[in-house]
Scaffold this active site. Structure first.
Site, PDB file in Angstrom:
ATOM      1  N   ARG A 112      25.792  -2.263  25.355  1.00  0.00           N
ATOM      2  CA  ARG A 112      26.817  -1.866  26.329  1.00  0.00           C
ATOM      3  C   ARG A 112      27.364  -3.100  27.045  1.00  0.00           C
ATOM      4  O   ARG A 112      28.553  -3.242  27.254  1.00  0.00           O
ATOM      5  CB  ARG A 112      26.183  -0.892  27.329  1.00  0.00           C
ATOM      6  N   SER A 149      29.959  -3.883  38.029  1.00  0.00           N
ATOM      7  CA  SER A 149      30.201  -3.010  39.187  1.00  0.00           C
ATOM      8  C   SER A 149      29.390  -3.423  40.407  1.00  0.00           C
ATOM      9  O   SER A 149      29.872  -3.347  41.530  1.00  0.00           O
ATOM     10  CB  SER A 149      29.829  -1.573  38.844  1.00  0.00           C
ATOM     11  N   HIS A 199      36.234  -5.138  38.006  1.00  0.00           N
ATOM     12  CA  HIS A 199      36.049  -6.090  36.901  1.00  0.00           C
ATOM     13  C   HIS A 199      36.855  -5.567  35.730  1.00  0.00           C
ATOM     14  O   HIS A 199      37.313  -4.421  35.753  1.00  0.00           O
ATOM     15  CB  HIS A 199      34.566  -6.210  36.478  1.00  0.00           C
TER      16      HIS A 199
HETATM   17  O1  3PG Z   1      25.388  -0.104  33.898  1.00  0.00           O
HETATM   18  C1  3PG Z   1      26.370  -0.074  33.153  1.00  0.00           C
HETATM   19  O2  3PG Z   1      26.940   0.983  32.836  1.00  0.00           O
HETATM   20  C2  3PG Z   1      26.852  -1.346  32.537  1.00  0.00           C
HETATM   21  O3  3PG Z   1      25.765  -2.173  32.238  1.00  0.00           O
HETATM   22  C3  3PG Z   1      27.740  -2.087  33.451  1.00  0.00           C
HETATM   23  O4  3PG Z   1      28.751  -1.257  33.936  1.00  0.00           O
HETATM   24  P1  3PG Z   1      29.130  -1.184  35.464  1.00  0.00           P
HETATM   25  O5  3PG Z   1      28.813  -2.535  36.033  1.00  0.00           O
HETATM   26  O6  3PG Z   1      30.608  -0.918  35.428  1.00  0.00           O
HETATM   27  O7  3PG Z   1      28.366  -0.096  36.073  1.00  0.00           O
HETATM   28 MN    MN Z   2      32.512  -1.183  37.301  1.00  0.00          MN
HETATM   29 MN    MN Z   3      30.871  -0.865  33.300  1.00  0.00          MN
END
Ligand code: 3PG
Ligand code: MN
Ligand code: MN
Length: 530
Positions: free
Chosen positions: A168, A79, A443
């Site tokens: 995650r 993100s 993404h």
């Molecule tokens: O921070 C998070 O939740 C994940 O590591 C990555 O998810 P996001 O990039 O979609 O926030």
């Molecule tokens: Mn994201």
């Molecule tokens: Mn994510």
């Protein structure tokens, strides 16, 4: 002094004054259709119609690797880098790459930040806090290893690591291997006379790494373990800690409870005390800002810190360019504000912008409520579009990503359907006001929920079950444009072979009737006579 002229040139053909809705579907990539592609399995008639209805107004763009400023094309999108690229319209080296470069050149050891914390090495302990994984989204294990080694070579005699387990951005269960790796490094350092140990830990989603002030109790749990040396679970070493906690039913790296490492007398081996140095080794900002505030703000009322050690604190990067943190919501709210604006909190111009936060459910994992607040976000977006007050309305729909991270396939299918329904409500409003839409994603995630071998087949674990992929992917994401306000001659150009998310900003500027600045990645659209 020359002043910058921020005025954009007019677009030669496209008109101004249309309401433009920019919709980002979080974690929504394009992949081959099978039962692990939740977007394919889910009923998503709106997104399907964008893809199949107008081939000149739907295309794929890259959302991972070097296209979004990451070190290599093996790096999945995320993100932060996705929204940065969408907002910036250019490809900037992102945190992972900047830290790699600083470590490779040795510049990290000459920088102000290191010189500042180094002052504590004589009498104090160096504490390193962050996510222990090789996900490359928030942090990277190889960087942590180099930091520990480099700091010890430059005078750190007592080092304490406060680790957060991942699961995650990497496979669940991989925490054990990462702890083994770093424990080996620390054991070698101990042989060389450096007192280096893991002092505390916990799962990233339950300990420390909350974001956008969604739930301060997460940060408090971390504070208690890291600073105060207090946690419900006590172990003699971190490997035993992680293995024991993972043996609990339904245990998951993301949510391991906090633990501290204690000596034979039961005393915590590494609370943070006056005179110590603290480094948070995540390069990504969103999930470190809250801890940075707790460590730095003299007036702080989010939880009782009990004891506020006088420390020298540095981060891997400056996490917030506006608040200057370190001085030296919602689960996704900041993605279309903070990340979009280049990791800068607050408004550029309060008279021209309005940021609306729809608070997320808290205290649950999102497979329990996979629809999340998609409907509420869509309703507010619809109202904003219909109000006629805004030239651009920009939203992020979190479902595919947040539920995808839980690894729950059934729930992720529900999540994708909910996101599609939200898109419908936005497009209907665009229709009503004669506006334009651009729908994209930051993404991939929900389009592939299984780890695959090189041939693309699902991989099995030792017990023969498929290995669930909770992380993002390397897949491209769609960009779709349309709406009654779109000039009939607009279509995607066929001469840009591998565009990425950074090409979206110039495109959106065109849709507003302007040309992008010369240093922007080129627009995706052209206008032909119709
Ligand atoms: O921070 C998070 O939740 C994940 O590591 C990555 O998810 P996001 O990039 O979609 O926030
Ligand atoms: Mn994201
Ligand atoms: Mn994510």
């Amino acid at each position: 002094m020359a002043t910058t002229n921020w005025t954009l040139p007019d677009h030669p053909t496209l008109p101004k004054g249309k309401t433009v809705a920019v919709v980002v579907l979080d974690g929504w990539g394009e992949a081959s259709p099978d039962q692990y592609n939740c977007i394919h399995v889910a009923q998503t008639p709106v997104m399907d119609s964008l893809k199949n209805g107008a081939p000149e107004k739907w295309r794929l763009v890259k959302a991972h690797g070097t296209a979004v400023g990451l070190p290599s094309d093996d790096d999945m999108g995320n993100s932060e880098v996705g929204h940065n690229a969408l907002g910036a319209g250019r490809i900037f080296a992102q945190g992972a790459k900047l830290v790699d470069a600083a470590l490779a050149s040795g510049k990290i050891w000459e920088d102000e930040g290191f010189n500042y914390i180094k002052e504590s090495f004589d009498k104090g302990t160096l504490h390193l806090i962050g996510l222990l994984s090789d996900g490359g989204v928030h942090s990277r294990l190889d960087q942590v290893q180099l930091i520990v080694k480099g700091a010890s070579e430059r005078g750190a005699k007592r080092i304490r690591l406060h680790i957060l387990t991942d699961g995650r951005d990497v496979l669940d269960g991989s925490s054990v291997g990462f702890v083994e790796t770093i424990e080996n490094d620390l054991a070698q350092l101990r042989e060389q006379g450096v007192d280096a140990r893991i002092a505390s830990g916990g799962g990233r989603m339950y300990v420390t790494m909350d974001r956008y002030e969604n739930d301060w109790s997460v940060v408090k749990r971390g504070w208690d373990a890291q600073v105060l040396g207090e946690a419900p679970h006590k172990f003699q070493n971190a490997l035993e800690a992680v293995k024991t906690l993972r043996a609990e039913p339904k245990a998951n790296d993301q949510y391991l409870p906090p633990f501290v490492i204690v000596d034979e007398s039961g005393k915590s081996v590494g609370p943070i005390v006056d005179g110590d140095a603290v480094v948070t080794f995540n390069f990504r900002a969103d999930r470190m800002v809250m801890l940075a505030k707790a460590l730095e703000f003299p007036d702080f009322d989010k939880f009782d810190r009990v004891r506020v050690p006088k420390i020298k604190y540095a981060g891997m990067l400056q996490y917030d360019g506006e608040l200057k943190l370190p001085s030296n919501e919602t689960v996704k709210f900041g993605h279309v504000t903070f990340f979009w604006n280049g990791n800068r909190s607050g408004y550029f111009d309060e008279t021209r912008e309005e940021y609306v936060e729809i608070p997320s459910d808290s205290g649950i994992t999102f497979n329990e409520q996979p629809k999340m607040k998609a409907l509420e976000i869509a309703e507010r977006t619809r109202d904003a579009i219909l109000s006629g007050k805004f030239d651009q309305v920009r939203i992020n729909l979190p479902n595919g990503d947040m539920v995808g991270h839980t690894g729950d396939i059934e729930a992720t299918v529900v999540a994708c359907k909910a996101a599609d329904e939200a898109v419908k409500m936005v497009l209907d409003a665009v229709e009503q006001v004669g506006g334009i839409y651009l729908v994209t994603a930051d993404h991939g995630n929900a389009e592939d929920m299984v780890k695959r071998n090189k041939a693309g087949q699902p991989m099995l674990d030792k017990s023969g079950s498929i290995q669930i992929l909770t992380s993002h992917t390397l897949q491209p994401v769609p960009v779709a444009i349309g709406g009654p306000g779109l000039h009939p001659g607009v279509r995607f150009r066929s001469d840009i072979q591998t565009p990425g998310l950074a090409n979206v900003a110039a495109t959106v500027m065109n849709l507003h009737g302007f040309q992008a600045p010369a240093d922007y990645e080129t627009t995706l659209i052209e206008v032909v006579d119709k």
